[in-house]
Write a protein that holds these residues in place. Structure first.
Motif, short mmCIF file in Angstrom:
data_model
loop_
_atom_site.label_atom_id
_atom_site.label_comp_id
_atom_site.label_asym_id
_atom_site.label_seq_id
_atom_site.Cartn_x
_atom_site.Cartn_y
_atom_site.Cartn_z
N MET A 1 1.00 -1.28 0.05
CA MET A 1 0.03 -0.01 0.05
C MET A 1 0.92 1.17 0.08
O MET A 1 1.98 1.22 0.75
CB MET A 1 -0.88 -0.03 1.42
N SER A 2 0.57 2.16 -0.75
CA SER A 2 1.57 3.39 -0.92
C SER A 2 1.38 4.24 0.22
O SER A 2 0.28 4.15 1.07
CB SER A 2 0.85 4.16 -1.98
N GLU A 3 1.97 5.24 0.61
CA GLU A 3 2.22 6.12 1.85
C GLU A 3 0.58 6.90 1.49
O GLU A 3 0.05 7.08 2.74
CB GLU A 3 3.30 6.92 1.63
N THR A 4 0.30 7.44 0.48
CA THR A 4 -0.85 8.12 0.33
C THR A 4 -1.92 7.30 0.66
O THR A 4 -2.90 7.93 1.19
CB THR A 4 -0.97 8.93 -1.20
N ASN A 5 -2.21 6.27 -0.07
CA ASN A 5 -3.23 5.46 0.58
C ASN A 5 -3.54 5.21 1.78
O ASN A 5 -4.54 4.57 2.20
CB ASN A 5 -3.26 4.14 -0.39
N ASN A 6 -2.51 5.27 2.77
CA ASN A 6 -2.82 5.20 4.18
C ASN A 6 -3.87 6.11 4.79
O ASN A 6 -4.09 6.02 5.72
CB ASN A 6 -1.26 5.14 4.85
N LEU A 7 -3.97 7.22 4.13
CA LEU A 7 -4.94 8.19 4.74
C LEU A 7 -6.17 7.74 4.32
O LEU A 7 -7.26 8.12 5.07
CB LEU A 7 -4.93 9.66 3.64
N SER A 8 -6.63 6.90 3.35
CA SER A 8 -8.04 6.33 3.13
C SER A 8 -8.23 5.16 3.96
O SER A 8 -7.59 4.58 4.81
CB SER A 8 -8.21 5.79 1.80
N HIS A 36 -12.13 15.54 6.17
CA HIS A 36 -10.92 15.18 7.11
C HIS A 36 -9.67 15.64 6.48
O HIS A 36 -9.51 15.06 5.21
CB HIS A 36 -11.11 13.99 7.53
N PHE A 37 -9.05 16.82 6.70
CA PHE A 37 -8.05 17.30 6.16
C PHE A 37 -6.66 16.41 6.65
O PHE A 37 -6.50 16.86 7.95
CB PHE A 37 -7.66 18.78 6.20
N ALA A 38 -5.91 15.63 5.83
CA ALA A 38 -4.89 14.60 6.53
C ALA A 38 -3.49 14.89 5.65
O ALA A 38 -3.69 15.42 4.59
CB ALA A 38 -5.54 13.47 6.41
N ALA A 39 -2.77 14.37 6.29
CA ALA A 39 -1.27 14.17 5.72
C ALA A 39 -0.80 12.74 6.08
O ALA A 39 -1.07 12.22 6.98
CB ALA A 39 -0.21 15.25 6.28
N SER A 40 -0.32 12.40 4.65
CA SER A 40 0.25 10.82 5.09
C SER A 40 1.15 10.59 5.53
O SER A 40 1.27 9.42 6.10
CB SER A 40 0.53 10.43 3.41
N TRP A 41 1.90 11.58 5.94
CA TRP A 41 3.07 11.19 6.84
C TRP A 41 2.75 11.17 8.38
O TRP A 41 3.16 11.09 9.40
CB TRP A 41 4.22 12.05 6.72
N ALA A 42 1.52 11.79 8.78
CA ALA A 42 1.02 12.01 10.19
C ALA A 42 0.36 10.95 10.56
O ALA A 42 -0.79 10.52 10.26
CB ALA A 42 0.26 13.32 10.18
N GLN A 97 -19.27 26.46 5.82
CA GLN A 97 -18.56 26.01 7.12
C GLN A 97 -19.36 26.38 8.28
O GLN A 97 -19.46 27.51 8.62
CB GLN A 97 -17.14 26.32 7.18
N VAL A 98 -19.81 25.31 9.24
CA VAL A 98 -20.52 25.63 10.36
C VAL A 98 -19.82 25.50 11.59
O VAL A 98 -19.90 25.73 12.63
CB VAL A 98 -21.86 24.73 10.29
N ASP A 99 -18.55 24.74 11.29
CA ASP A 99 -17.82 24.30 12.59
C ASP A 99 -16.51 23.90 11.98
O ASP A 99 -16.25 23.48 10.90
CB ASP A 99 -18.46 23.35 13.54
N ARG A 100 -15.52 23.69 12.96
CA ARG A 100 -14.32 23.05 12.65
C ARG A 100 -13.72 22.45 13.68
O ARG A 100 -14.03 22.90 15.06
CB ARG A 100 -13.19 23.96 11.98
N LEU A 101 -12.61 21.48 13.88
CA LEU A 101 -11.97 20.85 14.87
C LEU A 101 -10.60 20.63 14.33
O LEU A 101 -10.16 20.12 13.29
CB LEU A 101 -12.60 19.43 15.17
N ASP A 102 -9.62 21.39 15.12
CA ASP A 102 -8.30 21.31 14.66
C ASP A 102 -7.57 20.22 15.90
O ASP A 102 -7.70 20.42 17.07
CB ASP A 102 -7.47 22.48 15.01
N GLY A 103 -6.95 19.28 15.14
CA GLY A 103 -6.22 18.37 16.23
C GLY A 103 -7.05 16.97 15.94
O GLY A 103 -8.10 16.92 15.82
N ALA A 104 -6.21 16.02 16.85
CA ALA A 104 -6.95 14.67 17.06
C ALA A 104 -7.58 14.24 18.49
O ALA A 104 -6.87 14.30 19.45
CB ALA A 104 -5.74 13.78 16.99
#
Length: 333
Positions: A1-8, A36-42, A97-104
């Protein structure tokens, strides 16, 4: 599995194209869209990806669209929504946009999805919308044996009546949960009709309306209130007993004969294959345990496996132990 696909995840779409993202926003005009805004390395993004995958399978969120966006691939979209770190969650309704959540934060994410997923007051003339809200109100009322709908929180009441009733309950040594009706206008307006009680606070015991401040005062003076309140043990003590009820305990959705989610079904299959006896607890039957165990174990998702009272982990950990040949020895302690 590629690194980017780990996001899915199993059922949540991964978007790496702006045209596709814009189409999803348009298609979700009539309901809640959670991005969900994500990064493959996180690593945290992968963990939160598992959480939204679980939420997307929950029947109560069947009308919510969940997607994951590769924040680095869609730089312009990330800039538009002021994404400065991953993971970040954006909540959209009718494209706004009605709301947001920063972080895990799995607990806060679940709370925000729950809050925004239900219909608005303006739509309550629709029969299906009324039914959705009534079902939600029933769940809220029965989410704790003693439930207080108030303005503000017990630590910070936002009206004199709410302050007085929380003080009375505390003085009586009554453990209770609360819901801030100022945070959710659907509940604030809907509960008045549902309970046929026009003011707040409102106190419920075992799912039945007791009344407001005046009635609670009268019941304290007569001694009736304490008689109505169920004698409940401390939640942490109860959770300790549950995780130690047998050498191997699985907290899952459903039961081994009828699992209620794919992760639970796979976990049961693996445990049955190993052949070590285990007991189960259906977290869908007890909201107090379902929410409390997440904090108790510091593990945000289900299933959760315990051996001799110690948390082993969820499905991924169980799979790793099986592949390494350590699962049977772990289960046998």
């Amino acid at each position: 599995m590629s690194e980017t696909n780990n996001l899915s995840s199993n059922s949540v779409e991964l978007i790496k194209d702006e045209t596709r993202f814009n189409k999803v926003v348009v298609d979700a005009q009539s309901h809640l869209l959670v991005v969900h805004f994500a990064a493959s390395w996180a690593e945290q993004c992968q963990q939160m990806g598992e959480v939204i995958n679980e939420l997307s399978k929950d029947p109560q969120f069947s009308h919510v669209t969940f997607v994951t966006v590769d924040a680095e691939s869609l730089a312009e979209v990330s800039y538009k929504y002021e994404i400065v770190a991953a993971p970040t969650f954006i909540f959209l309704k009718a494209g706004k946009q009605v709301d947001r959540l920063d972080g895990a934060n799995a607990a806060e994410l679940t709370a925000k999805v729950t809050k925004h997923s239900f219909t608005t007051v303006g739509d309550l003339n629709q029969p299906s919308a009324k039914q959705d809200l009534n079902d939600r109100l029933k769940k809220l009322i029965n989410s704790s044996s003693v439930m207080l709908f108030m303005k503000g929180s017990p630590a910070a009441p936002k009206c004199g009546f709410s302050r007085q009733i929380t003080q009375i309950l505390n003085e009586q040594g009554i453990k209770f949960s609360s819901f801030d009706i100022l945070e959710d206008d659907d509940v604030r307006q809907g509960l008045k009709t549902f309970s046929n009680w026009p003011t707040y606070p409102q106190l419920y015991i075992k799912g039945e309306l007791i009344g407001g401040l005046d009635i609670v005062k009268e019941m304290v003076e007569s001694g009736e209130l304490k008689d109505l309140v169920p004698k409940v043990e401390d939640l942490n003590s109860r959770l300790k007993k549950l995780v130690n009820q047998s050498p191997v305990v699985l907290f899952m959705k459903g039961n081994p004969a009828a699992p209620r989610c794919g992760f639970s079904k796979t976990t049961v299959s693996i445990l049955d294959e190993v052949g070590v006896p285990y007991t189960t607890f259906d977290i869908l039957t007890d909201e107090e345990v379902r929410q409390g165990l997440k904090t108790f174990s510091n593990w945000p998702t289900y299933p959760q496996l315990y051996v001799k009272g110690e948390l082993i982990g969820g499905l991924d950990i169980i799979k790793e132990l099986k592949e390494s040949g350590e699962l049977e020895s772990t289960l046998r302690g």
